[in-house]
Design an enzyme around this catalytic site. Structure first.
Site, short mmCIF file in Angstrom:
data_model
loop_
_atom_site.label_atom_id
_atom_site.label_comp_id
_atom_site.label_asym_id
_atom_site.label_seq_id
_atom_site.Cartn_x
_atom_site.Cartn_y
_atom_site.Cartn_z
N ARG A 294 0.48 40.22 114.51
CA ARG A 294 1.84 40.73 114.72
C ARG A 294 2.43 40.05 115.95
O ARG A 294 2.12 40.41 117.09
CB ARG A 294 1.81 42.25 114.88
CG ARG A 294 3.17 42.92 114.78
CD ARG A 294 3.04 44.42 114.91
NE ARG A 294 2.29 45.01 113.83
CZ ARG A 294 2.80 45.37 112.66
NH1 ARG A 294 4.10 45.21 112.43
NH2 ARG A 294 2.05 45.90 111.72
N SER B 170 6.19 40.26 101.06
CA SER B 170 6.98 41.38 100.56
C SER B 170 8.13 40.78 99.76
O SER B 170 8.92 40.00 100.28
CB SER B 170 7.51 42.23 101.72
OG SER B 170 8.08 43.42 101.26
#
Length: 431
Positions: free
Chosen positions: A278, A353
């Site tokens: 991240r 996604s």
């Protein structure tokens, strides 16, 4: 953004669809009240304008007839009506701005086949590919692998920029670059996407068009000059059709771009702080499709297959899930997340996604197409998806390819991009 006519005509159905998202209250009453106030002022302004026009025509007649009193009365009436029209138009414009702002804040309506749920625990798995390899030893996370440590420097990045940055070098940097090139080549040569290079600094209206603003401004970075750093190339690619009326024959338009992306990671304090899972700055190969309305649902499945194909070519086990209404993004109607297996975490983690937005973004961008054979322009449908997140793919390649001696065996499809090298040895060399 939503179609106000849809809310006017089917307010109950609109609220029923909207409230499938947990914690979202019905809004049709509020929206229709704003709309009614705006329309009332517009009608009043039109009435006052007509009265002004009528009085203006009578002014000359009164002057010609020598009726000074009537002339003065009519002239005063014209002035009063002119001021009234201006005030009503200004008030209507304020109501219109308030209505538009409120519509901008309302999330998209889920498709009927989007599963309902409160959070990620209610997501539904629809596919699983590959079997995680039995390593025969306790797996390490990517940043702890002896072969990786020399080429993944978080301390140097912290000196340069602070936390959640990384400096890649040597073999690790080269594999990272090879992955991006492999992804783009595959999408262009096998999946029929058009390679595109776009700016990573965009105007505010571009962020508004794709739904990053106004609600999610804290998740992105803005420069002193007013530009925004893109959190994903979805912003620039989708806005290529902003304000345009394209020909139906040109659809679908399928784009792919490899870009730097920037996210503040607001709200993620304490999550995934170790390693490069991240980051504030990362690279992504992004896919965007612009389609006719009747084609967008099938395009979602096609794009999902494109992303899955990258992982299959790399030999990385993954699973595909449908996000429930409580875990789905603001602008999506249905989202497929692809999660890759990470042995070091003993878990599947998101690497792509893919979402279909319907005409939600197109209305915000005023992006339309002209139907074949003529007719009124219609709003296009837009889709976006990672194909894939390059850094996360690097993590998966390193962790799944790790060997007991600390070296990493690299996927065969990358060998040509690495001039025949097949692994990273335990000392960090590409051999």
């Amino acid at each position: 953004m939503h179609d106000i006519r849809l809310i006017r005509e089917t307010p109950e159905a609109f609220d029923a669809a909207l409230t499938r998202r947990p914690g979202v209250a019905p809004v049709s009453g509020e929206i229709l009240a704003l709309d009614a106030a705006r329309r009332e002022k517009i009608l009043a302004a039109e009435t006052a304008q007509a009265e002004q026009n009528a009085a203006s025509k009578q002014v000359g007649a009164a002057k010609a007839a020598g009726d000074e009193a009537e002339f003065e009365r009519l002239r005063a009436l014209v002035g009063a009506k002119k001021a009234e029209v201006a005030a009503l138009k200004a008030a209507a414009a304020e109501d219109d701005a308030a209505l538009s702002a409120r519509l901008m804040e309302i999330p998209n309506l889920p498709f009927d086949d989007t599963p309902e749920g409160a959070d990620e625990a209610d997501n539904v798995e629809i596919k699983r590919w590959g079997t995680p390899r039995d390593l025969g030893f306790a797996p390490k996370e990517h940043y702890a692998l002896p072969s990786v440590v020399p080429g993944m420097d978080f301390e140097a990045a912290a000196k340069l920029s602070g936390s959640r940055f990384v400096v890649l070098s040597g073999a690790v940097a080269r594999v990272h670059r090879a992955l991006a090139q492999f992804m783009v080549d595959t999408h262009v040569e096998q999946n029929g996407l058009t390679e595109t290079w776009t700016p990573v600094l965009v105007r505010e209206e571009m962020m508004l068009g794709t739904g990053q603003l106004p609600k999610f401004g804290e998740d992105s970075y803005q420069t002193r000059e007013g530009w925004w750093l893109v959190p994903t190339a979805e912003v620039s690619l989708t806005n290529l059709v902003a304000g345009e009326i394209v020909e139906a024959a040109s659809l679908p338009r399928r784009y792919v771009a490899h870009t730097q992306c920037f996210r503040s990671e607001a709200g993620s304090a304490g999550r995934d702080t170790a390693g490069m899972l991240r980051q504030h700055q990362f690279e992504k190969v992004e896919m965007v499709s612009v389609t006719r309305p009747e084609d967008s649902r099938a395009e979602l499945d096609r794009m999902t297959g494109c992303a899955e194909g990258i992982l299959e070519a790399l030999g990385l086990p993954y699973r595909t899930i449908v996000l429930c209404t409580g875990d789905m993004g603001f602008g999506a109607r249905r989202t497929h997340d692809i999660e890759v297996w990470l042995p070091g975490q003993d878990a599947y983690r998101e690497i792509s996604s893919v979402s279909v937005c319907g005409d939600f973004q197109a209305r915000r961008m005023n992006a339309r197409f002209r139907p074949e054979g003529g007719g009124k322009p219609e709003f296009v449908h837009t889709l976006n998806g990672s194909g894939l997140a390059v850094g996360r793919c690097l993590i998966a390649v390193l962790e799944n390819g790790q060997q007991a001696d600390g070296s990493v065996v690299l996927p065969e499809v990358l060998h040509g991009y690495l001039r025949g090298r097949t692994r990273i040895d335990a000392q960090g060399g590409l051999v």
